[in-house]
Design a protein around this motif. Sequence first.
Motif, short mmCIF file in Angstrom:
data_model
loop_
_atom_site.label_atom_id
_atom_site.label_comp_id
_atom_site.label_asym_id
_atom_site.label_seq_id
_atom_site.Cartn_x
_atom_site.Cartn_y
_atom_site.Cartn_z
N LEU A 159 0.86 -1.19 0.00
CA LEU A 159 0.00 0.00 0.00
C LEU A 159 0.90 1.23 0.00
N GLU A 160 0.61 2.19 -0.88
CA GLU A 160 1.43 3.40 -1.01
C GLU A 160 0.54 4.63 -1.14
N SER A 161 0.82 5.65 -0.32
CA SER A 161 -0.02 6.85 -0.33
C SER A 161 0.21 7.71 -1.56
N ARG A 162 1.40 7.66 -2.15
CA ARG A 162 1.68 8.47 -3.33
C ARG A 162 1.27 7.75 -4.61
N PHE A 206 -1.40 2.12 -5.37
CA PHE A 206 -0.90 3.48 -5.27
C PHE A 206 -2.03 4.44 -4.90
N GLY A 207 -1.65 5.59 -4.35
CA GLY A 207 -2.60 6.67 -4.10
C GLY A 207 -3.64 6.36 -3.04
N VAL A 208 -3.32 5.49 -2.08
CA VAL A 208 -4.29 5.17 -1.03
C VAL A 208 -4.21 6.24 0.06
N SER A 209 -5.26 6.34 0.86
CA SER A 209 -5.28 7.31 1.95
C SER A 209 -5.84 6.64 3.20
N ALA A 210 -5.65 7.32 4.32
CA ALA A 210 -6.18 6.87 5.62
C ALA A 210 -5.73 5.45 5.96
N THR A 211 -4.50 5.11 5.60
CA THR A 211 -3.99 3.78 5.95
C THR A 211 -3.84 3.66 7.46
N ALA A 212 -4.35 2.59 8.01
CA ALA A 212 -4.27 2.36 9.45
C ALA A 212 -3.88 0.91 9.71
N ILE A 213 -3.13 0.71 10.80
CA ILE A 213 -2.61 -0.60 11.18
C ILE A 213 -3.34 -1.05 12.44
N HIS A 214 -3.83 -2.30 12.43
CA HIS A 214 -4.68 -2.77 13.52
C HIS A 214 -4.20 -4.12 14.05
N ALA A 215 -4.43 -4.34 15.33
CA ALA A 215 -4.33 -5.65 15.98
C ALA A 215 -2.98 -6.33 15.80
N VAL A 216 -1.89 -5.56 15.83
CA VAL A 216 -0.58 -6.17 15.61
C VAL A 216 -0.12 -7.00 16.81
#
Length: 394
Positions: free
Chosen positions: A31-34, A122-132
């Motif tokens: 996943l990449e924000s740019r 590419f171009g994703v937003s609001a990436t969040a990491i959960h339950a690691v």
Amino acid sequence: MRTQVGIVGCGPAGLFLAHLLHRAGIESVILESRSRTEVEGTIRAGVLEHWLVEMMTAMGLGARMLREGHFHTGITLQWNRQRLHLDMEDLTGGRKVTVYAQHEVLKDLIAARLADGGAIHFGVSATAIHAVDTDRPFLTWRADGDGPEQRLDCDYIVGADGFHGPGRQAIPASRRTEYQKVYPFGWLGILARAPLSWPELIYANQGEGFALLSTRSPEIQRMYIQCDPADDITNWPDDRIWAQLEARLSTDDGWVLQRGEIFQKGIIPLRSFVCEPMQHGRLFLAGDAAHIVPPTGAKGLNLAVADAVVLARALEARYRDNRTERLDAYSATCLRRVWKGERFSWSMTTMLHRNPDDSPFEQRIHQAGLDLLRSSRAAATALAENYVGLPFED
């Protein structure tokens, strides 16, 4: 959606990790924000360690690098209007210096990843990491800015998303220690259309401080000078930049710096940063998410890829043999190399820059450090071994 390894970030660490996992038969999604254009268009210099060039070649990722990269037997150091060539090939038993820009590496890796059918969003937003801290971690993100939230379930998550990404923040603040040094100087970098002035990199400490002469191609040169990191680039017209480059790179033997059109310039601050540990539960940090070095030692990209190598080996042992010892030791293994890279980068930076806080005594110590390289093969060998890349610890 589900994958074995979810990777946040499409930089060197994330891309090399994805390729190494693919070769081991392990699935991953990046996943990449740019956008792809932004990733490939972020101009950064690149000096590749010898082992990395060999690895890219062995993986079938180095064809363009071998055609277009610049391969030097050494580097040149300069102070007091005199130059010292350090023959890296001789000092290290045959290892060389490869100059190939980081964004060119990323172009090659992205093209190969997509050709392999690998997933990059590419171009994703609001990436969040959960339950690691559970055995069912997952990622959420939105596509196209305001699209519906999507979910990616993973066995493991890798934060290869740089200093400002969500990766490091997913480790509770109470569980991590961050070390940082901010330097009182920065680099003003330029790209210029000019002929080659010198056959290898020159690192100079002369006049008002540091300068670096590098190359992008026979027609495009990359150069840097030390400056105030808070300065405004508008205070640096082209004539002032060339005058400072000439003052810091001039010699007494008639050498002439080749001028040309400056078509890009900017100022970057310098800092050193390390986060410990580099893992928490099923989350692993890699690259700039965990550590940053000043560019003087040319270690940033190389340390990022070294993280990917260590993590890929650990994940392969987990999936192939159901052994987790390497995963458990990931942070400790990487940090041993990271701190050596930080030490080398700090050493090169302090030796080659004029720190306004240094006393005259300290300035002379830095000069003595440079002069030691001229008279001691052992000192020159230590610098050369660090520069071309230390061996991996198992």
